[in-house]
Design a protein around this motif. Structure first.
Motif, PDB file in Angstrom:
ATOM      1  N   GLY A   1      38.943 -50.623  46.073  1.00  0.00           N
ATOM      2  CA  GLY A   1      37.771 -51.448  45.772  1.00  0.00           C
ATOM      3  C   GLY A   1      37.337 -51.291  44.328  1.00  0.00           C
ATOM      4  N   TYR A   2      37.417 -50.070  43.815  1.00  0.00           N
ATOM      5  CA  TYR A   2      37.064 -49.855  42.411  1.00  0.00           C
ATOM      6  C   TYR A   2      37.988 -50.643  41.488  1.00  0.00           C
ATOM      7  CZ  TYR A   2      36.949 -47.791  37.812  1.00  0.00           C
ATOM      8  OH  TYR A   2      36.898 -47.641  36.449  1.00  0.00           O
TER       9      TYR A   2
ATOM     10  N   SER B   1      39.578 -53.252  42.014  1.00  0.00           N
ATOM     11  CA  SER B   1      39.446 -54.704  42.131  1.00  0.00           C
ATOM     12  C   SER B   1      38.286 -55.242  41.294  1.00  0.00           C
ATOM     13  CB  SER B   1      39.265 -55.103  43.600  1.00  0.00           C
ATOM     14  OG  SER B   1      38.005 -54.695  44.089  1.00  0.00           O
TER      15      SER B   1
ATOM     16  N   LEU C   1      31.898 -49.893  45.877  1.00  0.00           N
ATOM     17  CA  LEU C   1      33.346 -49.827  46.029  1.00  0.00           C
ATOM     18  C   LEU C   1      33.816 -50.362  47.380  1.00  0.00           C
ATOM     19  CD1 LEU C   1      34.026 -46.317  44.440  1.00  0.00           C
ATOM     20  CD2 LEU C   1      33.562 -48.525  43.346  1.00  0.00           C
ATOM     21  N   LYS C   2      33.039 -50.146  48.415  1.00  0.00           N
ATOM     22  CA  LYS C   2      33.463 -50.602  49.747  1.00  0.00           C
ATOM     23  C   LYS C   2      33.580 -52.115  49.800  1.00  0.00           C
ATOM     24  CE  LYS C   2      32.243 -50.284  54.661  1.00  0.00           C
ATOM     25  NZ  LYS C   2      31.255 -49.741  55.633  1.00  0.00           N
ATOM     26  N   ASP C   3      32.621 -52.809  49.210  1.00  0.00           N
ATOM     27  CA  ASP C   3      32.603 -54.268  49.236  1.00  0.00           C
ATOM     28  C   ASP C   3      33.141 -54.884  47.949  1.00  0.00           C
ATOM     29  OD1 ASP C   3      31.476 -54.290  51.781  1.00  0.00           O
ATOM     30  OD2 ASP C   3      29.440 -54.140  50.977  1.00  0.00           O
ATOM     31  N   ALA C   4      33.558 -54.031  47.012  1.00  0.00           N
ATOM     32  CA  ALA C   4      34.090 -54.506  45.725  1.00  0.00           C
ATOM     33  C   ALA C   4      33.119 -55.486  45.072  1.00  0.00           C
ATOM     34  CB  ALA C   4      35.468 -55.144  45.912  1.00  0.00           C
TER      35      ALA C   4
END
Length: 295
Positions: free
Chosen positions: A124-125, A127, A214-217
């Protein structure tokens, strides 16, 4: 800012020096705003809290992202970040062996799932940001200043970027999902805290406060201004006065909310039929604490 929570005790004065000022971190300020009794449990009673796997995963991912920037820029790839997970986990458990016991009572394969979820957060990071194009000025850096000549405010910034023109960008990694608007204000409270410290110490208002979910970008950017930070400083001073008054009166009342479901101290909370422990004697001076990684 890790879940191997290190309590910071206000140091006593050395002969010839002025008494140490009381200090406040973003996490402890947020605790009091959320629930005064929670503040008491964490800062005055210093009750132990067993970290959750989510909190420990956040600590691990923060450690990996900090170390990632030790690599030469061309080598800061997602694969390289993944390769840092196990060495950083070994480092964290060496410093705090109790972290390894979190998985003892969980189903088989829980630890592997934990590592896999950390890799997903790193994906996620990558992205939303390319670390090969960045050269942070500071990482996991302590910043502090004194406000109102009576209160030291301090905290750890995940990352501080400085442009060639001198513009500041404060970056905070969040390993939980992007919150609804009401909870986003809580996350921005932490960044405004850092912005105030940087403004008072460097004379520059940060151009951008950036939350990386980070989880949801997702990226949340916020641009503060000097007038807003002046108001925020007044808010912090008023908050500290409320903490000081509650300490003098030994009156820290519960403030029930939806966040109670995540509290480690429900059994001691009057709102849930519990009884707090006796107030410490002599009273412990409220002090800053290195905060947990928040989701």
């Amino acid at each position: 800012m890790t879940t191997d929570v290190v309590a910071g005790v206000a140091e006593g004065p050395v002969a010839g020096e002025q008494p140490a000022l009381p200090s406040l971190s973003p996490s402890r300020a947020a605790d009091f705003k959320t629930c005064p009794l929670l503040y008491r449990f964490r800062t005055i009673d210093r009750l132990p809290e067993r970290p959750t796997t989510d909190q420990v995963r956040g600590t691990l991912v923060h450690a990996v992202l900090e170390r990632l920037f030790d690599l030469p820029a061309p080598e800061r790839t997602e694969g390289a970040a993944g390769g840092l997970i196990e060495p950083q986990w070994a480092r964290l458990t060496a410093a705090a062996p109790e972290l390894a016991t979190l998985f003892a009572d969980l189903p088989e394969g829980a630890f592997e799932q934990f590592l896999s979820s950390a890799r997903a957060l790193l994906a996620g990071y990558f992205s939303v940001e390319d670390p090969r194009r960045l050269e942070p000025a500071q990482r996991e850096s302590l910043v502090e200043t004194v406000v109102d000549d009576r209160l030291r405010i301090r905290g750890y910034i995940d990352r501080l970027d400085v442009s060639p023109a001198g513009d500041l960008r404060v970056v905070d990694y969040k390993t939980g999902g992007a919150p609804r608007e009401a909870f986003e204000a809580r996350a921005l409270f932490q960044l405004k805290f850092y912005a105030l410290v940087l403004w008072r110490t460097r004379g520059v208002v940060p151009r951008v406060l950036r939350l990386l979910y980070l989880k949801d970008a997702e990226i949340c950017d916020y641009a503060p201004d000097a007038e807003e930070l002046v108001r925020f400083e007044r808010t912090l001073v008023a908050l500290w006065r409320a903490i000081d008054e509650a300490t003098a009166a030994r009156d820290f009342r519960p403030k029930p909310s939806r966040l109670c479901g995540w509290c480690s101290h429900q059994a001691l909370c009057p709102a849930y039929g519990g009884t707090p422990p006796p107030y410490p004697e002599p009273a412990v001076e409220p002090a800053a604490t290195l905060p947990l990684i928040e989701e």
